[in-house]
Design a protein around this motif. Structure first.
Motif, PDB file in Angstrom:
ATOM      1  N   ALA A  46       0.803  -1.222   0.000  1.00 58.11           N
ATOM      2  CA  ALA A  46       0.000   0.000   0.000  1.00 58.11           C
ATOM      3  C   ALA A  46       0.839   1.277   0.000  1.00 58.11           C
ATOM      4  O   ALA A  46       0.369   2.322  -0.464  1.00 58.11           O
ATOM      5  CB  ALA A  46      -0.952   0.002   1.192  1.00 58.11           C
ATOM      6  N   PRO A  49       5.109   3.277  -4.483  1.00 56.53           N
ATOM      7  CA  PRO A  49       4.757   4.399  -5.357  1.00 56.53           C
ATOM      8  C   PRO A  49       3.511   4.106  -6.203  1.00 56.53           C
ATOM      9  O   PRO A  49       3.270   2.959  -6.594  1.00 56.53           O
ATOM     10  CB  PRO A  49       5.992   4.550  -6.254  1.00 56.53           C
ATOM     11  N   THR A  50       2.746   5.150  -6.487  1.00 59.55           N
ATOM     12  CA  THR A  50       1.569   5.026  -7.339  1.00 59.55           C
ATOM     13  C   THR A  50       1.976   4.411  -8.671  1.00 59.55           C
ATOM     14  O   THR A  50       2.993   4.796  -9.256  1.00 59.55           O
ATOM     15  CB  THR A  50       0.936   6.410  -7.574  1.00 59.55           C
ATOM     16  N   GLY A  51       1.196   3.442  -9.112  1.00 62.88           N
ATOM     17  CA  GLY A  51       1.496   2.756 -10.368  1.00 62.88           C
ATOM     18  C   GLY A  51       2.247   1.454 -10.191  1.00 62.88           C
ATOM     19  O   GLY A  51       2.493   0.730 -11.153  1.00 62.88           O
ATOM     20  N   SER A  52       2.614   1.128  -8.948  1.00 64.92           N
ATOM     21  CA  SER A  52       3.289  -0.143  -8.672  1.00 64.92           C
ATOM     22  C   SER A  52       2.268  -1.278  -8.778  1.00 64.92           C
ATOM     23  O   SER A  52       1.085  -1.085  -8.516  1.00 64.92           O
ATOM     24  CB  SER A  52       3.882  -0.150  -7.259  1.00 64.92           C
ATOM     25  N   THR A  53       2.745  -2.460  -9.146  1.00 65.66           N
ATOM     26  CA  THR A  53       1.864  -3.629  -9.206  1.00 65.66           C
ATOM     27  C   THR A  53       2.484  -4.767  -8.406  1.00 65.66           C
ATOM     28  O   THR A  53       3.687  -5.001  -8.470  1.00 65.66           O
ATOM     29  CB  THR A  53       1.621  -4.100 -10.655  1.00 65.66           C
ATOM     30  N   PRO A  90       6.847   1.588 -10.968  1.00 62.18           N
ATOM     31  CA  PRO A  90       6.529   2.317 -12.197  1.00 62.18           C
ATOM     32  C   PRO A  90       7.743   3.031 -12.788  1.00 62.18           C
ATOM     33  O   PRO A  90       8.649   3.442 -12.061  1.00 62.18           O
ATOM     34  CB  PRO A  90       5.485   3.335 -11.737  1.00 62.18           C
TER      35      PRO A  90
END
Length: 161
Positions: A46, A49-53, A90
């Motif tokens: 959680a 970084p934004t865009g991580s999978t 990302p």
């Protein structure tokens, strides 16, 4: 996964197992410690970084405490849970920076522990307060994509038959 990354993950995992304490016969159940491990991984993912999978590496596994597979001793009828996965970061994200920022991003409910081995990759071992779950996050040794290997190991829990 490149051999160097596999070797680092195995070494870090082995150390995590050697540092994990087992529960007494009256302690938490295996299902409870497995859930704690899964929750710990969810918390780590959680704050990526934004865009991580996140991709799980198979199903959670259990290993009896006190076996030749684990170096920890525990009462018969106990097992610890292991959760493995990988976070692909990302674009131009820097794995070493993400790992360095994790303790702050996770907050007071987490403590940094010594990794115990020297590796040429960025790595951190974190312990989730109250659960005894140890989570190793290690930079994956590959050119692309930038990724982190995650290995969470619970304390031992009673296996109910």
């Amino acid at each position: 996964m490149p051999a160097r990354s596999v070797a680092a993950t195995v070494l870090v995992g082995t150390l995590a197992l050697s540092l994990t304490a087992c529960a007494p016969a009256a302690g938490p159940t295996f299902d409870a410690v497995r859930a704690q491990s899964e929750e710990a991984v969810t918390e780590v993912v959680a704050v990526m970084p934004t865009g991580s999978t996140y991709t799980a590496s198979g199903d959670p596994t259990s290993t009896p405490c006190g076996t030749g597979t684990a170096t920890v001793d525990g009462p018969r009828g106990t097992a610890f849970a292991t959760i493995q996965g990988q976070v692909t970061l990302p674009g131009a994200a820097d794995a070493a920076s993400v790992i360095a920022d994790l303790p702050t991003a996770l907050g007071d409910g987490w403590a940094v522990e010594p990794v115990g081995i020297d590796v040429d990759l960025a790595t951190v071992r974190l312990n989730r307060a109250g659960s005894g779950v140890s989570v190793d996050i290690t930079e994956r040794a590959a050119d692309a994509p930038v990724a982190l290997d995650i290995l969470a190991v619970s304390s031992c829990g009673r296996v109910e038959r």
